[in-house]
Design a protein around this motif. Structure first.
Motif, PDB file in Angstrom:
ATOM      1  N   MET A   1       0.874  -1.171   0.000  1.00  0.00           N
ATOM      2  CA  MET A   1       0.000   0.000   0.000  1.00  0.00           C
ATOM      3  C   MET A   1       0.918   1.229   0.000  1.00  0.00           C
ATOM      4  O   MET A   1       1.457   1.605   1.041  1.00  0.00           O
ATOM      5  N   THR A   2       1.126   1.801  -1.165  1.00  0.00           N
ATOM      6  CA  THR A   2       2.125   2.871  -1.288  1.00  0.00           C
ATOM      7  C   THR A   2       1.543   4.259  -1.045  1.00  0.00           C
ATOM      8  O   THR A   2       2.283   5.196  -0.740  1.00  0.00           O
ATOM      9  N   ARG A   3       0.236   4.413  -1.187  1.00  0.00           N
ATOM     10  CA  ARG A   3      -0.425   5.684  -0.849  1.00  0.00           C
ATOM     11  C   ARG A   3      -1.757   5.356  -0.200  1.00  0.00           C
ATOM     12  O   ARG A   3      -2.597   4.692  -0.790  1.00  0.00           O
ATOM     13  N   LEU A   4      -1.929   5.826   1.026  1.00  0.00           N
ATOM     14  CA  LEU A   4      -3.146   5.525   1.756  1.00  0.00           C
ATOM     15  C   LEU A   4      -4.281   6.439   1.318  1.00  0.00           C
ATOM     16  O   LEU A   4      -4.048   7.528   0.795  1.00  0.00           O
ATOM     17  N   PRO A   5      -5.524   6.020   1.535  1.00  0.00           N
ATOM     18  CA  PRO A   5      -6.663   6.879   1.187  1.00  0.00           C
ATOM     19  C   PRO A   5      -6.638   8.191   1.976  1.00  0.00           C
ATOM     20  O   PRO A   5      -6.086   8.253   3.081  1.00  0.00           O
ATOM     21  N   ASP A   6      -7.229   9.207   1.408  1.00  0.00           N
ATOM     22  CA  ASP A   6      -7.343  10.475   2.118  1.00  0.00           C
ATOM     23  C   ASP A   6      -8.070  10.258   3.445  1.00  0.00           C
ATOM     24  O   ASP A   6      -9.099   9.577   3.502  1.00  0.00           O
ATOM     25  N   GLY A   7      -7.520  10.839   4.493  1.00  0.00           N
ATOM     26  CA  GLY A   7      -8.131  10.712   5.804  1.00  0.00           C
ATOM     27  C   GLY A   7      -7.682   9.507   6.593  1.00  0.00           C
ATOM     28  O   GLY A   7      -8.043   9.368   7.771  1.00  0.00           O
TER      29      GLY A   7
END
Length: 234
Positions: free
Chosen positions: A139-145
């Motif tokens: 998971m290289t970029r997590l969801p916003d928030g």
């Protein structure tokens, strides 16, 4: 209280969680043709699997699984997403999952709590712990928030919380040493026996760490269910 469980393959079942949760689990097996529901029960668990989170041609039920995860987050349904499940949750909510640049992470490996885990309903008190790993995607970029909760040396994003009550863990709190050994038996790892022994030696630490986390997740489901029932009565 009931938990909807999405099982992607027979070798990656509930494991320890089936014993620790203390709640009824409705296991959906889409690889056998069972349909993923449009909405979960009182809680949702999405387990791991060998496919990548973007390989919908390999696991054609994955779009429905992502829709279910997205809806659970939006509605505040207590959710625990494990390994592939965590990656599906990440993609469903706008994050990025890619083939990991640091290779396969496998075996009993250390994970470390971040400051935000200190008052988290599931991970408070875990600190530095051992966890079973078996993944090559990240998971290289997590969801916003998203609130990062745990990290590790090989891959940074090991656990996060999203919304009111959704948790994603890259590792496998559900995996018993026997489940892990079944995974290595199907691999071409030269060090499978050493990894199996490593996981077996960590068994007591795994149980001591992750059983309270599973029990805390079950309590989140119970509390939300009680709150919903009181609201309906009013």
């Amino acid at each position: 209280m009931r938990i909807t469980v999405i099982e992607h393959e027979p070798e990656a079942g509930l494991g320890y969680l089936g014993e620790w949760l203390g709640l009824a689990c409705d296991v959906v097996r889409p690889y056998l043709g069972e349909e993923i529901p449009a909405r979960p029960a009182d809680g949702l668990i999405v387990l791991g699997g060998a496919a990548a989170a973007w390989e919908d041609e390999r696991s054609p039920w994955q779009p429905a699984a992502r829709d279910l995860l997205r809806r659970a987050v939006e509605e505040g349904t207590p959710t625990l997403a494990v390994c592939l499940g965590a990656q599906l949750l990440t993609m469903a909510c706008g994050g990025t999952v890619e083939r990991g640049s640091n290779g396969l992470e496998v075996g009993a490996r250390e994970v470390v709590a971040l400051p935000a885990a200190g008052d988290d309903r599931l991970l408070a008190g875990v600190g530095t712990a051992v966890a079973i790993q078996y993944h090559q995607d990240a998971m290289t970029r997590l969801p916003d928030g998203a609130v990062p909760l745990m990290t590790g040396a090989q891959y940074t994003n090991q656990a996060y919380r999203l919304g009111e009550a959704a948790w994603a863990v890259q590792f496998h709190p559900e995996a018993t040493p026997e489940i892990f050994a079944s995974w290595t038996a199907e691999s071409d790892l030269d060090v499978a026996e050493e990894l199996n022994a490593e996981v077996k030696a960590a068994e007591s630490a795994l149980v001591a760490t992750w059983r309270p986390v599973a029990e805390a997740f079950a309590e989140v489901i119970r509390v939300r269910g009680d709150q919903s029932q009181r609201t309906r009565c009013l």
